[in-house]
Design an enzyme around this catalytic site. Structure first.
Site: not given
Ligand code: AMP
Ligand code: MG
Length: 329
Positions: A128, A46
């Site tokens: 995620t 990320d």
């Protein structure tokens, strides 16, 4: 043709970030993740992917406002020094200039606010949890002007180019420019070979499928809508804005994301919907909140005026909103 440079740069940025995510995913270990203030997971993918995208955009457009999901806040905590070092090592594969300082600096280029006529919004790893499960995730980037998404790009590194060939060509890129349609290309070929997309045009509702989140959503009401409209009773389940891509190419006709009673105060983030909205609308679909109102990309990074999301074909959309009226207060 409009936004030619923006489109080209956005594609380059997400492709670079997708390559970064694939690199990280193959070599990832348990220490490569942390918890953010809201308890949601964040990984070196990320953070590194946002750094790559911001750095790329700013090299070409030095003054652009970027509103990203991540910042260097987590990385600056002493217990996450190891993560910062590791991200920087990965970033050095992509840029010789990467140091721990530039990593934080690039990440924080994405801490802009939406109160500008023009801004970019980025979710470097949307989904995620899907990324961690080695399922679906998306690198999502959109250019918003006057509150309207004008360019939207979704790179979905684990999404087959067709759900009917799950082991076929893996990795899909979606790109939409306002007024110019939505295109899709395989991420695995050296030369991007785009083809135009259109939402599902089947007239028999029983042939149409719904798609929903794996993690959350009001399954009870979502199932009622599916039943009352006579859609295929088995919804697809998928993480991330890859769901928008699946609607844009006709494999699902409805993406429902309804709040549960326990999270009725939840307000969606712009980066979770801006790119996907354009990808579906330019493929002939419609996106609104659960009351049929357009999504608000103008006022706040959270869409305070909107609740729930309805993404569908244009034919189905008014019927979904009408049906929903009886199930939501
Ligand atoms: P997704 O990848 O689409 O499942 O969405 C990412 C995250 O958004 C999930 O992990 C949830 O935390 C959150 N989310 C998904 N659907 C909802 C919903 N209906 N209400 C609130 N949060 C949601
Ligand atoms: Mg995200």
């Amino acid at each position: 043709m409009a936004y030619i440079r923006e489109k080209a740069i956005a594609i380059e940025a997400v492709i670079k970030a997708a390559a970064f995510c694939l690199d990280v995913q193959t070599e990832m270990v348990a220490e490569d993740r942390a918890e953010k203030g809201d308890k949601s997971p964040v990984t070196i993918a990320d953070l590194g992917a946002q750094a790559i995208i911001c750095q790329h955009l700013r090299t070409i457009f030095p003054n652009e406002v970027i509103v990203g999901e991540e910042s260097s806040e987590t990385l600056k905590q002493p217990q996450n020094q190891g993560m910062l070092n590791k991200i920087t090592t990965y970033l050095q594969r992509f840029s010789e200039e990467a140091t721990t300082d530039t990593t934080c600096e690039w990440l924080d280029m994405g801490t802009g606010t939406v109160n500008h006529e023009r801004y970019w919004t980025v979710d470097p790893v949307d989904g995620t949890k899907g990324f961690l499960r080695r399922q679906q995730y998306a690198i999502a980037l959109a250019l918003v002007e006057d509150g309207i998404p004008r360019v939207g790009v979704l790179a979905c590194p684990s999404l087959p180019t067709s759900l009917s060939s799950p082991r076929g060509d893996i990795g899909t890129l979606f790109i939409a420019v306002q007024g110019e349609g939505t295109m899709m290309a395989s991420l695995s070929s050296h030369r991007l070979n785009f083809r135009p997309l259109h939402v599902n045009t089947a007239t028999s509702f029983s042939q149409l499928r719904c798609i929903e989140s794996i993690e959350q959503g009001n399954r009870e009401v979502q199932q009622k809508i599916i039943q009352e409209l006579g859609l295929n009773p088995e919804p697809l389940k998928m993480d991330s804005q890859a769901k928008y891509g699946v609607v844009a190419r006709g494999e699902a006709a409805l993406y429902l994301r309804l709040p549960t009673p326990s999270n009725s105060n939840y307000r969606e983030f712009i980066w979770d919907h801006a790119a996907g909205t354009l990808v579906v609308e330019e493929a002939g679909g419609k996106v609104s909140d659960m009351y049929g109102q357009p999504l608000d990309f103008r006022n706040n990074k959270r869409m305070l005026k909107n609740q729930g999301i309805v993404v569908s074909t244009r034919e189905l959309h008014p019927k979904v909103i009408d049906t929903l009226r009886y199930h939501i207060s």
